[in-house]
Design a protein around this motif. Structure first.
Motif, PDB file in Angstrom:
ATOM      1  N   VAL A 179       0.866  -1.182   0.000  1.00 17.09           N
ATOM      2  CA  VAL A 179       0.000   0.000   0.000  1.00 17.09           C
ATOM      3  C   VAL A 179       0.902   1.231   0.000  1.00 17.09           C
ATOM      4  O   VAL A 179       1.830   1.321   0.811  1.00 17.09           O
ATOM      5  N   VAL A 180       0.652   2.168  -0.920  1.00 14.82           N
ATOM      6  CA  VAL A 180       1.498   3.361  -1.052  1.00 14.82           C
ATOM      7  C   VAL A 180       0.600   4.595  -1.124  1.00 14.82           C
ATOM      8  O   VAL A 180      -0.432   4.575  -1.791  1.00 14.82           O
ATOM      9  N   ASN A 181       1.023   5.650  -0.445  1.00 12.41           N
ATOM     10  CA  ASN A 181       0.293   6.908  -0.599  1.00 12.41           C
ATOM     11  C   ASN A 181       1.163   8.075  -0.156  1.00 12.41           C
ATOM     12  O   ASN A 181       2.210   7.891   0.484  1.00 12.41           O
ATOM     13  N   GLY A 182       0.707   9.284  -0.492  1.00 13.89           N
ATOM     14  CA  GLY A 182       1.271  10.477   0.102  1.00 13.89           C
ATOM     15  C   GLY A 182       0.773  10.622   1.527  1.00 13.89           C
ATOM     16  O   GLY A 182      -0.342  10.208   1.847  1.00 13.89           O
ATOM     17  N   GLY A 183       1.572  11.230   2.375  1.00 16.53           N
ATOM     18  CA  GLY A 183       1.168  11.460   3.759  1.00 16.53           C
ATOM     19  C   GLY A 183       0.081  12.512   3.888  1.00 16.53           C
ATOM     20  O   GLY A 183      -0.496  12.665   4.969  1.00 16.53           O
TER      21      GLY A 183
END
Lengths: 290, 290
Positions: free
Chosen positions: B232-236
């Motif tokens: 899972v990847v995202n911007g903070g």
């Protein structure tokens, strides 16, 4: 020059702040390209020998690694202070006594609190920060040991090392199997091991932890003053310092990455040492990624 | 054999489920070592041309990459269904029509919802899952577009591409500068570009998103049925699909890693393409890390 490793690096001493600090230094000393040493800050009741050689030697393959016992712990003289702030003052004195002017700092659990203080109070000394299995001031469930931690630390174990299987790993077969491998690895160093900590250490450290973790107004505001690029790492199922605290660190530190690992408790870096080393190396190399 | 890239790969077609699917396939076709193609699933109102060549070519350097337009989008025939479940049925039909029996799946935003459905309904077809800027059924702020998304999508822009600066990047100078680089990169392909989506696409997609995001009892239980290793990847600081939804995905999918990137909004993978490519490559390689 002999290339030392986690197993062979001699314990050396340096004096600062009236304390005789024990430390070990090994790995690749790269002077060109501005390579900086990585200083490890240990958890509650731990000594230099509780670090995982798969992690320390892994990171030492392309950098200079420094382990040490903070004041009052194992091979270092003095008393354990009852505040994180004083622990950080001692850590800074130790680093400067080595003649270093710029370091990267890795802190695990209690060591992660010390690392935060170091980053805030020593903004030019600390270049990059790695926070593992730790949390913010006033973090969730940090005003005392968590119920799970109280149970784990209060239990009796057939072999004393088995405590760490419960602290660092989840109950799953896969995590426990990884834990048994970690126990083997941290026992690999045979000579010149650190003595276990005295019975005075944990109470002072727990007092420091509880002061740090006590609830307060706007507890996370101070994290905005951590200006160093920061990597936050934890297991997705940490019951010692709840995982949500790692999310909070990432959300409030201005320049922070977060990595959470699956089916992992407080010692995720010992469950996935190769992955952890790769992620930390990528982060510390930094420049390619702006 | 010509080694195609993001810029040169021809748009090809394959028929399945009564739909003529447009796709592009490029990168390194590794047949030994069981290398598996990576299928990209696009966001709301996006075509194959909205992917960042720094990401697609970066990943294609050691794997087979497949981009496609799902039903009703751009160069693909048919209608956009008004449910994520039907979108996933179409995606599965497309993948199987290529004769593939095992793929890795990457989904971004709406594409991440489709990717979850694919993983659940096609447990042998989907080997590993990468979920970028997305969230769970009934996720936080997912029952409709977030207020920030409504503002961003409702505004007018001097250049139409500028919309993506507001959707994918934070207001910081550094993030906006990264955004302008992304805009240049996704315009690099000059020939054989996809037409922009018709005005019928977004309403159907938003209807599907809203059904997926609607509140319900025990919304996250279904995530236990995603058995694939998941990244899972995202911007903070994602204001389009709130970042906390990525944390929720990691907490509930049994075998999931989470990466959050600093000072990054919905398009964190376009802000840090080299870092993202390294993290995804490490994850997809998998075997070294148990």
């Amino acid at each position: 020059m002999v290339q030392h490793t986690h197993q062979t690096a001699p314990t050396r001493h340096v004096e600062a702040n009236g304390i005789r600090f024990a430390y070990r230094r090994f790995g690749r000393h790269v002077d060109k390209n501005g390579s900086v040493p990585l200083v490890f800050n240990m958890h509650l009741a731990g000594t230099m020998d509780h670090w995982d050689p798969a992690v320390t030697d892994g990171l030492a393959s392309d950098r200079d690694v420094i382990l040490f016992d903070n004041a009052g712990i194992s091979s270092t003289s003095g008393e354990v202070p009852a505040s994180v702030e004083e622990m950080a003052v001692n850590a800074a004195a130790f680093i400067k006594a080595l003649g270093l002017v710029e370091v990267d700092v890795l802190g695990f659990s209690l060591g992660g609190l010390v690392a935060q203080e170091l980053a805030i109070n020593q903004p030019t000394l600390v270049r990059r920060l790695v926070l593992v299995g730790t949390g913010p001031r006033g973090g969730v469930g940090m005003a005392s040991l968590t119920p799970e931690a109280q149970r784990v630390f209060g239990a009796t174990y057939e072999h004393s090392d088995d405590l760490w299987l419960a602290v660092f790993f989840t109950p799953s077969d896969r995590s426990q199997a990884a834990g048994r491998e970690y126990l083997k690895r941290f026992r690999l160093r045979r000579e010149g091991r650190d003595p276990e900590v005295s019975e005075k250490v944990a109470p002072a450290q727990i007092e420091a932890l509880s002061k740090w973790g006590a609830p307060r107004e706007n507890p996370y505001t101070y994290l905005k003053t951590i200006h160093q690029p920061t990597l936050v790492v934890n297991g997705g199922a940490d019951v010692i310092v709840y995982t949500v605290n790692s999310f909070i660190l990432q959300q409030h530190i201005p320049n922070a990455q977060l990595m959470l690992y699956p089916d992992a408790n407080h010692g995720s870096q010992y469950q996935y040492p190769a992955l952890f080393v790769r992620h930390v190396s990528t982060f510390l190399a930094g420049r390619d990624f702006g």
